[in-house]
Design a protein around this motif. Structure first.
Motif, PDB file in Angstrom:
ATOM      1  N   HIS A 154      67.428  74.559  33.222  1.00  8.70           N
ATOM      2  CA  HIS A 154      68.292  73.494  32.709  1.00  8.70           C
ATOM      3  C   HIS A 154      69.093  72.868  33.842  1.00  8.70           C
ATOM      4  N   TYR A 155      69.658  73.689  34.714  1.00  2.88           N
ATOM      5  CA  TYR A 155      70.468  73.141  35.799  1.00  2.88           C
ATOM      6  C   TYR A 155      69.610  72.402  36.824  1.00  2.88           C
ATOM      7  N   THR A 156      68.348  72.789  36.946  1.00  7.77           N
ATOM      8  CA  THR A 156      67.431  72.016  37.779  1.00  7.77           C
ATOM      9  C   THR A 156      67.261  70.613  37.194  1.00  7.77           C
ATOM     10  N   PHE A 157      67.073  70.539  35.875  1.00  7.28           N
ATOM     11  CA  PHE A 157      66.985  69.234  35.222  1.00  7.28           C
ATOM     12  C   PHE A 157      68.290  68.457  35.368  1.00  7.28           C
ATOM     13  N   ALA A 158      69.427  69.153  35.269  1.00 10.60           N
ATOM     14  CA  ALA A 158      70.717  68.478  35.424  1.00 10.60           C
ATOM     15  C   ALA A 158      70.850  67.897  36.833  1.00 10.60           C
ATOM     16  N   ASP A 159      70.373  68.633  37.831  1.00 15.48           N
ATOM     17  CA  ASP A 159      70.385  68.114  39.196  1.00 15.48           C
ATOM     18  C   ASP A 159      69.503  66.872  39.313  1.00 15.48           C
ATOM     19  N   MET A 160      68.327  66.910  38.692  1.00 15.31           N
ATOM     20  CA  MET A 160      67.443  65.740  38.679  1.00 15.31           C
ATOM     21  C   MET A 160      68.148  64.563  38.019  1.00 15.31           C
ATOM     22  N   SER A 161      68.803  64.823  36.902  1.00 11.83           N
ATOM     23  CA  SER A 161      69.520  63.776  36.184  1.00 11.83           C
ATOM     24  C   SER A 161      70.646  63.189  37.030  1.00 11.83           C
ATOM     25  N   ASN A 162      71.431  64.060  37.642  1.00 11.59           N
ATOM     26  CA  ASN A 162      72.556  63.585  38.445  1.00 11.59           C
ATOM     27  C   ASN A 162      72.089  62.826  39.674  1.00 11.59           C
ATOM     28  N   GLY A 163      70.928  63.218  40.218  1.00  6.04           N
ATOM     29  CA  GLY A 163      70.357  62.476  41.336  1.00  6.04           C
ATOM     30  C   GLY A 163      69.890  61.085  40.932  1.00  6.04           C
TER      31      GLY A 163
ATOM     32  N   ASP B 282      75.583  69.721  25.815  1.00  9.97           N
ATOM     33  CA  ASP B 282      75.795  68.378  25.289  1.00  9.97           C
ATOM     34  C   ASP B 282      77.230  68.142  24.827  1.00  9.97           C
ATOM     35  N   GLN B 283      78.042  69.198  24.755  1.00  5.20           N
ATOM     36  CA  GLN B 283      79.373  69.119  24.162  1.00  5.20           C
ATOM     37  C   GLN B 283      80.393  68.575  25.164  1.00  5.20           C
ATOM     38  N   THR B 284      80.800  67.343  24.982  1.00  8.19           N
ATOM     39  CA  THR B 284      81.778  66.732  25.869  1.00  8.19           C
ATOM     40  C   THR B 284      83.053  67.560  25.896  1.00  8.19           C
ATOM     41  N   GLY B 285      83.486  67.927  27.091  1.00 10.29           N
ATOM     42  CA  GLY B 285      84.697  68.721  27.238  1.00 10.29           C
ATOM     43  C   GLY B 285      84.474  70.208  27.153  1.00 10.29           C
ATOM     44  N   GLY B 286      83.273  70.649  26.801  1.00 13.24           N
ATOM     45  CA  GLY B 286      82.984  72.065  26.710  1.00 13.24           C
ATOM     46  C   GLY B 286      82.835  72.703  28.075  1.00 13.24           C
TER      47      GLY B 286
ATOM     48  N   PRO C 110      75.068  67.647  30.721  1.00 19.09           N
ATOM     49  CA  PRO C 110      73.947  66.987  30.043  1.00 19.09           C
ATOM     50  C   PRO C 110      72.921  66.421  31.014  1.00 19.09           C
ATOM     51  N   VAL C 111      71.687  66.439  30.558  1.00 18.23           N
ATOM     52  CA  VAL C 111      70.616  65.750  31.275  1.00 18.23           C
ATOM     53  C   VAL C 111      70.601  64.326  30.714  1.00 18.23           C
ATOM     54  N   SER C 112      71.453  63.484  31.264  1.00 20.98           N
ATOM     55  CA  SER C 112      71.657  62.139  30.718  1.00 20.98           C
ATOM     56  C   SER C 112      70.603  61.162  31.201  1.00 20.98           C
ATOM     57  N   ASN C 113      70.151  61.334  32.427  1.00 23.78           N
ATOM     58  CA  ASN C 113      69.161  60.435  33.015  1.00 23.78           C
ATOM     59  C   ASN C 113      67.809  61.130  33.097  1.00 23.78           C
ATOM     60  N   LEU C 114      66.756  60.378  32.916  1.00 23.97           N
ATOM     61  CA  LEU C 114      65.388  60.875  33.121  1.00 23.97           C
ATOM     62  C   LEU C 114      65.069  62.054  32.198  1.00 23.97           C
ATOM     63  N   LYS C 115      65.681  62.072  31.015  1.00 25.82           N
ATOM     64  CA  LYS C 115      65.524  63.223  30.128  1.00 25.82           C
ATOM     65  C   LYS C 115      64.084  63.414  29.687  1.00 25.82           C
ATOM     66  N   MET C 116      63.356  62.339  29.462  1.00 23.50           N
ATOM     67  CA  MET C 116      61.977  62.498  29.006  1.00 23.50           C
ATOM     68  C   MET C 116      61.085  63.109  30.083  1.00 23.50           C
TER      69      MET C 116
END
Length: 606
Positions: free
Chosen positions: A312-321, A353-357, A362-368
């Protein structure tokens, strides 16, 4: 669930006052770690199956279909069509109020049945609606996993003096339930500590009994009143509860919440005593570090799958990039690659996905691209997030990927380490005797790309089954061709011809099959039905099940004409006039009808 108090609704409830929790006389005994039983060492899942997390933080109390349970039940048919094979339900038991999301556990035996904490229903509905939803899901062949929260209790009934030191809310007597299902009560000596209020520290009177990981970080004090599993009474009671809820809801498996906060030896014991008959279990052990994940898998001896947090955090890094991350980071990634047989891969969940949690990532970008990765991979059991599917507009794309997975995701896998670059990642499945395999390309760059790749598919014409790339490409005798993938998108190339299937048998001969099942646990207004895999047996739809006669109670009997020579799977269920459904336990029964008549003589499986 990492920190329930991060949710605004629950934090408000706790701050309002009904604070924390503890049951019978203390009886300390060390808990040993037995070897996993043969029946629990393997997790039973559907081949190429896909799980859905059927909720998110603060789901609406009311939906167009009614309660959340009614909403899930109403979606059973479309989920089956989408290829979902299992549903992870939220914690189904009473929390501190009707608005509690379930992780602030008050009474684990109240599934929306008793007037406690201001309502009969939980946030998700009543017990009847829950059982009907499970019946609808089972009717479509979808397994059901319940979220098991065993670390703590909250919102106690009364305050008491703990260890002659602290006045704390640790008395759980459940007057509204009045000993129904269990007379076990909790008091301060059943806990090691209790939280004073959100972010206000802890009162502790006994040593924490968790097993430390990751350089001995203290994980025990998570939330509410922390249960001590060195107390054998607590240990046995929680096993009893696990078996009770399994039977009550006819569960196929479990999601274990926050297991790194619970004594690992006890997690093992609970699994050995509850996860029987081939049921599935996956644990939330939130370790970002792969070595910690591997250590936990070793400590639990293969009894439970684990969510792939590092992936999941790998995907989050991809998203943030967002286009600047090196896609070669997806090669051999996460716990999924390290231990695929025990991995549940996911992109996002209720916590991330929980804002403030506390775990908001979140994987906001490139999720698919992330979904294309987990749904085409050889290893891992992918989990789709309800909110991604239904509320973030990704359902149609995810459904297409699941269909591609279930038709073509077979055979040996290949990582293309010499082909991949900073923008494009490629991966293939070779297929088998009846499945054509696939080649997936992921591109996070701002321009469409083409890659020359030697695939397992020789002299084959391939198309992109996602529809993101038009046209075809044809490989040479070595399997080489050039494949395209759009900018910030993905493609899944499949040899034309799709899946090789065998047509069902045809013919008009039938066998009159008499079903007899012995089952005495009925009251007036309840009847027993048979349901199964063919249209004549209702196609696993509880609403279309065949009602049996109870004239020779406790034997229930009925005769159904079934197509001769066609293999059948079936089970029995109990249903009342209100539509509440209880499915029998155990594996599906199976046989092939033959001859003019046949008889099936069974005993209800618990």
């Amino acid at each position: 669930m990492k920190n329930v108090f991060a949710a605004a609704s629950l934090a408000g409830l706790l701050a309002a006052g009904s604070l924390l929790s503890s049951c019978s006389k203390e009886n300390l005994q060390p808990i040993s770690t037995p070897a996993p039983l043969a029946s629990t060492a393997q997790n039973a899942t559907v081949a190429n199956g896909v799980m859905m997390q059927g909720f998110y933080w603060d789901v609406p109390v009311t939906t167009a279909a009614g309660t959340w349970w009614q909403n899930l039940g109403a979606k059973a048919t479309e989920l089956k069509a989408a290829g979902i094979t299992a549903m992870w339900l939220p914690p189904a038991y009473k929390g501190g109020s009707k608005f509690d999301v379930g992780y602030g556990v008050y009474d684990r035996y109240d599934l929306g049945e008793f007037n406690q904490k201001g309502s009969v229903a939980t946030r998700y509905g009543t017990i009847g609606q829950l059982q009907s939803a499970i019946g609808a899901l089972h009717g479509q062949g979808i397994q059901v996993y319940e979220d098991m929260v065993m670390n703590h209790l909250t919102f106690a009934d009364n305050q008491e003096l703990a260890n002659n030191q602290y006045n704390v809310y640790t008395s759980f007597t459940y007057p509204g339930r009045n000993n129904t299902y269990s007379n076990y009560q909790w008091h301060w000596y059943n806990f090691s500590a209790t939280q004073q209020a959100p972010n206000n520290g802890w009162y502790q009177w006994a040593a924490y009994d968790f097993q430390p990981y990751a350089n001995n970080d203290a994980y025990d004090n998570l939330l509410g009143s922390e249960i001590r599993y060195n107390d054998i009474n607590n240990a046995n009671e929680t096993i009893n509860w696990g078996n009770w809820i399994t039977t009550k809801l006819n569960l196929d498996g479990y999601r274990l919440d926050a297991t790194k906060h619970i004594q690992t030896a006890y997690v093992n014991r609970w699994l050995d005593n509850v996860k029987t008959n081939g049921r599935f279990a996956v644990s939330e052990a939130w370790f970002r570090n792969l070595s910690d994940m591997n250590n936990y898998a070793s400590a639990t001896g293969g009894r439970t799958s684990l969510f792939d947090v590092p992936l999941h955090y790998t995907f989050a890094d991809m998203s943030n990039g967002n286009g600047n991350w090196d896609m070669r980071g997806l090669q051999f990634a996460g716990f999924t690659e390290a231990n695929g047989a025990l991995s549940v891969s996911f992109v996002d969940n209720h916590d991330t996905d929980q804002t403030g949690g506390a775990l908001f990532s979140p994987v906001s970008n490139l999720k698919m691209l992330a979904y294309a990765y987990i749904l085409t991979r050889e290893k891992g059991y992918p989990c789709v997030f309800y909110r991604d599917y239904y509320e973030y507009g990704l359902g149609a794309q995810i459904k297409k990927l699941i269909q591609i997975r279930q038709a073509n995701g077979f055979g040996a896998a290949t990582e293309y380490t010499s082909v991949n670059d900073a923008d494009v990642y490629a991966y293939s499945r070779a297929g088998d005797a009846t499945h054509k395999g696939l080649l997936v390309l992921l591109n996070d760059g701002g321009s469409s790309r083409s890659k020359g790749i030697t695939t397992p598919f020789k002299n084959a014409t391939l198309t992109d089954q996602t529809g993101n790339v038009s046209g075809t490409t044809t490989t040479d005798a070595n399997g080489f061709a050039t494949f395209s993938v759009p900018a910030r998108s993905y493609a899944v190339w499949v040899p034309t011809g799709g899946t090789t299937t065998t047509p069902p048998p045809t013919g008009g001969t039938t066998t009159a099959v008499t079903f007899n099942v012995t089952y005495s646990n009925t009251v007036s207004g309840q009847d027993v039905y048979v349901v199964g895999s063919t249209a004549q047996l209702g196609s696993w739809n509880a609403a279309s099940a065949i009602k049996l006669s109870g004239a020779a109670w406790p034997k229930w009997s009925g005769t159904v004409n079934l197509t001769s020579g066609t293999a059948v799977q079936y089970k029995y269920l109990r249903k009342d006039a209100a539509g509440n459904v209880l499915w029998e336990g155990g594996a599906n029964r199976a046989f092939t009808p033959s001859g003019a008549t046949a008889t099936r003589t069974d005993t209800w499986q618990n």
